[in-house]
Design an enzyme around this catalytic site. Sequence first.
Site, PDB file in Angstrom:
ATOM      1  CE  LYS A 208      -3.511   2.390   2.726  1.00 20.88           C
ATOM      2  NZ  LYS A 208      -4.505   2.276   3.806  1.00 20.88           N
ATOM      3  CE  LYS A 261      -6.003   1.940  -0.173  1.00 20.89           C
ATOM      4  NZ  LYS A 261      -6.338   2.013   1.211  1.00 20.89           N
TER       5      LYS A 261
HETATM    6  C1  PBG Z   1      -7.300   3.450   5.866  1.00 25.07           C
HETATM    7  C2  PBG Z   1      -7.648   3.254   4.449  1.00 25.07           C
HETATM    8  C3  PBG Z   1      -7.523   4.185   3.400  1.00 25.07           C
HETATM    9  C4  PBG Z   1      -8.064   3.580   2.271  1.00 25.07           C
HETATM   10  C5  PBG Z   1      -8.468   2.301   2.641  1.00 25.07           C
HETATM   11  N1  PBG Z   1      -8.188   2.118   3.990  1.00 25.07           N
HETATM   12  C6  PBG Z   1      -7.063   5.580   3.407  1.00 25.07           C
HETATM   13  C7  PBG Z   1      -5.689   5.879   3.806  1.00 25.07           C
HETATM   14  O1  PBG Z   1      -4.828   5.015   3.959  1.00 25.07           O
HETATM   15  O2  PBG Z   1      -5.447   7.073   3.991  1.00 25.07           O
HETATM   16  C8  PBG Z   1      -8.194   4.210   0.924  1.00 25.07           C
HETATM   17  C9  PBG Z   1      -9.268   3.678   0.051  1.00 25.07           C
HETATM   18  C10 PBG Z   1      -9.654   4.569  -1.061  1.00 25.07           C
HETATM   19  O3  PBG Z   1      -9.043   5.637  -1.289  1.00 25.07           O
HETATM   20  O4  PBG Z   1     -10.608   4.216  -1.770  1.00 25.07           O
HETATM   21  N2  PBG Z   1      -6.111   2.874   6.301  1.00 25.07           N
HETATM   22 ZN    ZN Z   2      -5.549   3.598   8.461  1.00 27.93          ZN
END
Ligand code: PBG
Ligand code: ZN
Length: 338
Positions: A208, A261
């Site tokens: 991520k 992601k």
């Molecule tokens: C939280 C989380 C996020 C997303 C999924 N879980 C946001 C972040 O890490 O700031 C993003 C999902 C999306 O943008 O559709 N940890």
């Molecule tokens: Zn988070």
Amino acid sequence: MMCRMDHTPYRPTERPRDQRRGQATRDLYANVTVTPDQLIYPLFVLDGENQQVPVPSMPGVDQLSPDRALQTITELSARGLSRFILFGVIDPAKKDPTGSEALNPDNPVNTTLMRVADAGLDVEMSADLCFCEYTDHGHCGVLHEDPDVTVDNDATLDLLAEQALVLATCGAHVVAPSGMMDGMVGAIRQAFDQNDQPHVRILSYTVKYASAYYGPFRDAGGGAPKFGDRRGYQMDYRRDDEWLKELNADLEQGADGVMVKPAAAYLDIIRRVRDHTPAQLPVAAYHVSGEYSMLHAAAERGWVDLQSAAVETTTAIRRAGADAILTYFAPQLLDWLG
Ligand code: PBG
Ligand code: ZN
């Protein structure tokens, strides 16, 4: 002066266009397809009854109270969608430094899980497992005394294990830790093993990146960090080696599935993660909020056709190697995929 053609005209030996003539022929040769069982639909749930609050930066996406979420899941399940992932939208008054509302069995995520279980629907319910929606500072765990460290990794692991157990008890089939803490999969796996929860799967947000594409999600979930950013724990997109280290760590710690992601801007990473993951484990990819909203914004201006662009992008994510795709387009794709 005219140039006379006095040589043999060139003719190709291969004619790939033969396989592109007519829709039926194209359909026959198409070997990358997206099917509804590959889609996971993210839902934002909040406290209350009969609440449906549109998210301005994500057209078509609403925050739903548990009763409305159940209704949506019931309807979509009848249309062939059977995988959902829940995100909590937490009343700011319930947020604190450790995100204790995450452990409350009556919070909107747990309430929705229990209602879906009670309804006996044949669906797979995943729950995002992180603290950013529950902490008053908006970071993905408890803060370290050293501000450079931001989140305290190991203190957060203990809380993640607790949150995972609560989610499992409330009926999650899958927990999806998204905070990029080192050891998060191992900590959850151990908690499940020691607390008689051997059947709940762990779909890790393995790879991520710290991404600008999460902007609209932070509107939707109300989980933006109040200070600083997440680059102290999410990955740096300027590196193309770290994904393997994260992948191997999650596989060793017992992940049941791994995720990349964002998705559309990271197709190369999806492909490499798929190629380095044992065949029996699924690779998921998250077509994130910003990637969704960009297509909507361009379509609203008439610059791209929403349906064509969404189907093309989703197919590209699949072609890159994703076995499952988390996408806000899931309900529309049920119609668009034909
Ligand atoms: C939280 C989380 C996020 C997303 C999924 N879980 C946001 C972040 O890490 O700031 C993003 C999902 C999306 O943008 O559709 N940890
Ligand atoms: Zn988070």
